[in-house]
Design a protein around this motif. Sequence first.
Motif, PDB file in Angstrom:
ATOM      1  N   LYS A   1       1.765  -5.450   3.476  1.00 39.45           N
ATOM      2  CA  LYS A   1       3.167  -5.537   3.063  1.00 39.45           C
ATOM      3  C   LYS A   1       3.390  -6.853   2.313  1.00 39.45           C
ATOM      4  O   LYS A   1       2.486  -7.709   2.239  1.00 39.45           O
ATOM      5  N   VAL A   2       4.584  -7.000   1.751  1.00 35.90           N
ATOM      6  CA  VAL A   2       4.905  -8.188   0.959  1.00 35.90           C
ATOM      7  C   VAL A   2       4.673  -9.446   1.787  1.00 35.90           C
ATOM      8  O   VAL A   2       5.097  -9.547   2.946  1.00 35.90           O
ATOM      9  N   GLY A   3       3.974 -10.401   1.184  1.00 32.98           N
ATOM     10  CA  GLY A   3       3.676 -11.663   1.858  1.00 32.98           C
ATOM     11  C   GLY A   3       2.293 -11.724   2.469  1.00 32.98           C
ATOM     12  O   GLY A   3       1.777 -12.811   2.732  1.00 32.98           O
ATOM     13  N   ASP A   4       1.680 -10.546   2.700  1.00 32.91           N
ATOM     14  CA  ASP A   4       0.301 -10.535   3.180  1.00 32.91           C
ATOM     15  C   ASP A   4      -0.638 -10.968   2.061  1.00 32.91           C
ATOM     16  O   ASP A   4      -0.267 -11.008   0.880  1.00 32.91           O
ATOM     17  N   THR A   5      -1.864 -11.273   2.429  1.00 30.62           N
ATOM     18  CA  THR A   5      -2.876 -11.673   1.452  1.00 30.62           C
ATOM     19  C   THR A   5      -3.991 -10.640   1.427  1.00 30.62           C
ATOM     20  O   THR A   5      -4.401 -10.124   2.464  1.00 30.62           O
ATOM     21  N   VAL A   6      -4.474 -10.344   0.214  1.00 32.41           N
ATOM     22  CA  VAL A   6      -5.564  -9.397   0.027  1.00 32.41           C
ATOM     23  C   VAL A   6      -6.770 -10.149  -0.521  1.00 32.41           C
ATOM     24  O   VAL A   6      -6.665 -10.856  -1.518  1.00 32.41           O
ATOM     25  N   GLU A   7      -7.905 -10.013   0.142  1.00 33.78           N
ATOM     26  CA  GLU A   7      -9.140 -10.654  -0.306  1.00 33.78           C
ATOM     27  C   GLU A   7      -9.949  -9.671  -1.153  1.00 33.78           C
ATOM     28  O   GLU A   7     -10.289  -8.582  -0.701  1.00 33.78           O
ATOM     29  N   PHE A   8     -10.250 -10.084  -2.387  1.00 33.53           N
ATOM     30  CA  PHE A   8     -11.053  -9.246  -3.276  1.00 33.53           C
ATOM     31  C   PHE A   8     -12.510  -9.681  -3.315  1.00 33.53           C
ATOM     32  O   PHE A   8     -13.404  -8.896  -3.547  1.00 33.53           O
ATOM     33  N   GLY A   9     -12.752 -10.971  -3.128  1.00 29.54           N
ATOM     34  CA  GLY A   9     -14.113 -11.487  -3.147  1.00 29.54           C
ATOM     35  C   GLY A   9     -14.576 -11.861  -4.543  1.00 29.54           C
ATOM     36  O   GLY A   9     -14.071 -11.361  -5.544  1.00 29.54           O
ATOM     37  N   GLY A  10     -15.551 -12.771  -4.613  1.00 33.43           N
ATOM     38  CA  GLY A  10     -16.150 -13.174  -5.885  1.00 33.43           C
ATOM     39  C   GLY A  10     -15.139 -13.806  -6.814  1.00 33.43           C
ATOM     40  O   GLY A  10     -14.174 -14.460  -6.396  1.00 33.43           O
ATOM     41  N   LEU A  11     -15.351 -13.581  -8.124  1.00 31.02           N
ATOM     42  CA  LEU A  11     -14.459 -14.134  -9.135  1.00 31.02           C
ATOM     43  C   LEU A  11     -13.035 -13.627  -8.975  1.00 31.02           C
ATOM     44  O   LEU A  11     -12.071 -14.329  -9.289  1.00 31.02           O
ATOM     45  N   LEU A  12     -12.860 -12.406  -8.455  1.00 29.07           N
ATOM     46  CA  LEU A  12     -11.532 -11.824  -8.332  1.00 29.07           C
ATOM     47  C   LEU A  12     -10.681 -12.537  -7.289  1.00 29.07           C
ATOM     48  O   LEU A  12      -9.458 -12.418  -7.297  1.00 29.07           O
ATOM     49  N   GLY A  13     -11.315 -13.267  -6.377  1.00 27.96           N
ATOM     50  CA  GLY A  13     -10.581 -14.116  -5.444  1.00 27.96           C
ATOM     51  C   GLY A  13      -9.703 -13.348  -4.476  1.00 27.96           C
ATOM     52  O   GLY A  13     -10.105 -12.358  -3.872  1.00 27.96           O
ATOM     53  N   TYR A  14      -8.455 -13.806  -4.346  1.00 26.72           N
ATOM     54  CA  TYR A  14      -7.507 -13.174  -3.430  1.00 26.72           C
ATOM     55  C   TYR A  14      -6.136 -13.176  -4.081  1.00 26.72           C
ATOM     56  O   TYR A  14      -5.898 -13.835  -5.105  1.00 26.72           O
ATOM     57  N   ALA A  15      -5.218 -12.424  -3.493  1.00 26.78           N
ATOM     58  CA  ALA A  15      -3.876 -12.337  -4.077  1.00 26.78           C
ATOM     59  C   ALA A  15      -2.845 -12.089  -2.989  1.00 26.78           C
ATOM     60  O   ALA A  15      -3.102 -11.352  -2.037  1.00 26.78           O
TER      61      ALA A  15
ATOM     62  N   GLY B   1       0.790  -1.227   0.000  1.00 29.47           N
ATOM     63  CA  GLY B   1       0.000   0.000   0.000  1.00 29.47           C
ATOM     64  C   GLY B   1       0.816   1.268   0.000  1.00 29.47           C
ATOM     65  O   GLY B   1       0.316   2.327  -0.394  1.00 29.47           O
ATOM     66  N   ASP B   2       2.075   1.188   0.438  1.00 29.17           N
ATOM     67  CA  ASP B   2       2.916   2.382   0.482  1.00 29.17           C
ATOM     68  C   ASP B   2       3.793   2.526  -0.762  1.00 29.17           C
ATOM     69  O   ASP B   2       4.735   3.326  -0.777  1.00 29.17           O
ATOM     70  N   THR B   3       3.493   1.789  -1.827  1.00 26.40           N
ATOM     71  CA  THR B   3       4.272   1.894  -3.065  1.00 26.40           C
ATOM     72  C   THR B   3       4.152   3.313  -3.626  1.00 26.40           C
ATOM     73  O   THR B   3       3.044   3.821  -3.811  1.00 26.40           O
ATOM     74  N   PRO B   4       5.267   3.990  -3.911  1.00 24.62           N
ATOM     75  CA  PRO B   4       5.203   5.372  -4.424  1.00 24.62           C
ATOM     76  C   PRO B   4       4.484   5.436  -5.768  1.00 24.62           C
ATOM     77  O   PRO B   4       4.559   4.512  -6.578  1.00 24.62           O
ATOM     78  N   LYS B   5       3.823   6.561  -6.001  1.00 27.16           N
ATOM     79  CA  LYS B   5       3.099   6.737  -7.266  1.00 27.16           C
ATOM     80  C   LYS B   5       4.045   6.665  -8.453  1.00 27.16           C
ATOM     81  O   LYS B   5       3.689   6.173  -9.534  1.00 27.16           O
ATOM     82  N   GLU B   6       5.291   7.144  -8.275  1.00 27.00           N
ATOM     83  CA  GLU B   6       6.249   7.100  -9.376  1.00 27.00           C
ATOM     84  C   GLU B   6       6.646   5.669  -9.735  1.00 27.00           C
ATOM     85  O   GLU B   6       6.887   5.357 -10.906  1.00 27.00           O
ATOM     86  N   THR B   7       6.698   4.798  -8.746  1.00 30.31           N
ATOM     87  CA  THR B   7       7.006   3.391  -9.014  1.00 30.31           C
ATOM     88  C   THR B   7       5.882   2.748  -9.820  1.00 30.31           C
ATOM     89  O   THR B   7       6.125   1.980 -10.764  1.00 30.31           O
ATOM     90  N   ILE B   8       4.652   3.072  -9.457  1.00 36.15           N
ATOM     91  CA  ILE B   8       3.505   2.544 -10.209  1.00 36.15           C
ATOM     92  C   ILE B   8       3.529   3.081 -11.637  1.00 36.15           C
ATOM     93  O   ILE B   8       3.318   2.319 -12.602  1.00 36.15           O
ATOM     94  N   SER B   9       3.812   4.355 -11.800  1.00 35.09           N
ATOM     95  CA  SER B   9       3.910   4.926 -13.142  1.00 35.09           C
ATOM     96  C   SER B   9       5.011   4.245 -13.945  1.00 35.09           C
ATOM     97  O   SER B   9       4.850   3.980 -15.147  1.00 35.09           O
TER      98      SER B   9
END
Length: 441
Positions: free
Chosen positions: A398-412, A362-370
């Motif tokens: 942070k790296v290694g955590d899991t994010v739940e999106f729900g539905g078809l999108l699942g988790y990552a 979540g703290d990834t800089p906007k420039e890195t995403i760009s």
Amino acid sequence: MYETSHMISNENLDVRTITMGISLLDCIDSDSTVACQKIYDKITTNAKDLVKAGQQIEAEYGIPIANKRVTVTPISLIAAASHDHDYVKYAKTLDKAAKALGIDFIGGYSALVQKGYQTGDRTLIVSLPEALAETDFVCASVNVGSTRSGINMDAVAQMGEVVVAGSKLDMMTNAKLVIFCNAVENNPFMAGEFHGVSEPDVVINVGVSGLGVIKTALEKVKGESKDVVAETIKETAFKVTRMGQLVGTVAAERLGVQFGIVDLSLAPTAAGDSVAEVLEEIGVAQVGTHGTTAALAMLNDAVKKGGIMACSHVGGLSGAFIPVSEDAGMIKAVNAGTLNISKLEAMTAVCSFGLDMIAIPGDTPKETISAMIADEAAIRMINNKTTAVRVIPAPGKKVGDTVEFGGLLGYAPVMAVNKAASTAMINRGGLIPAPIHSFKN
């Protein structure tokens, strides 16, 4: 027919989507309230029977249709005449229409800025976080580059800001936002759909998948040469595309509109679908290891060859998607350490989509995403292929955590990004010129 029935009942064969594309060019008005009413009326009039027609086809032919969707002309083109300073009302109009129709998604809250900004583009892009956070069914896209135009690095920088701002409002806004290079006008797959200005006034496009069918077919040729593997994929893709053509033709006839294209894009539709497992069936021990890109290249090429043999109206993206969150095999590879963002980027050079549904800290800089967007766009600008970026900064993760999106999108799993700064690169702005082969004509 027996073979098709078997693939449907045992191998997760389905139609991923029937999508109605609707032009809104005749809805342009200098009064945004009038324009929004025209938009609502045109969408709900033309697509009023879309869901019903899909359900009837499912019942009569026994073919599951996972999604019914609508795409519209990029809203930045439609809203520009109003001179409004905020286009969120247009997004809410699309959302209202989607709810009235009972469809799954509506795409086209979009801007095409590959060579520069037009009147409405900046206004729409600035509004993206709020528009996506305040709607339920609206999907958005921005095309930042093309082989013929180069890459608009000012837009790339702005999209990094948009992704970060969206994640702060609602993490899921970025699941509904795709950043393109070489966007196509007839893509029926969300979240990057829009109805191109050169498309018919109203058209039906169909998207099919068939991952389970291809995996089952490959299980029957274990140990055979790559020639046999490629031929097996091609023959299977032929059968799947034929089914998509049938559904699209019937749907178009019943709705009284033109039939457009079949998009055969391998992507998870049902639980258990996995591009990773298909690649592993081809021979790699686990996705991400050496040989993965070669296997993916063969899969993508064979799918396209089979589709073109089956239907003269194959279009959209038509190839393999490699989303992380929706694919259990991809998630397993990330967790095992065989798959990272760098390897995913290499794989995108030979498939039909880009960095898709990837959770990052979540703290990834906007420039890195760009910079991630710029790298991916550069690969496909040079190769004259369509690509997209859909990354999801996960606040507090942070790296290694899991994010739940729900539905078809699942988790990552949250994936690591390079810690070295990209700030100077992004802050330069300007335009990366088109490659020399853009002058072919």
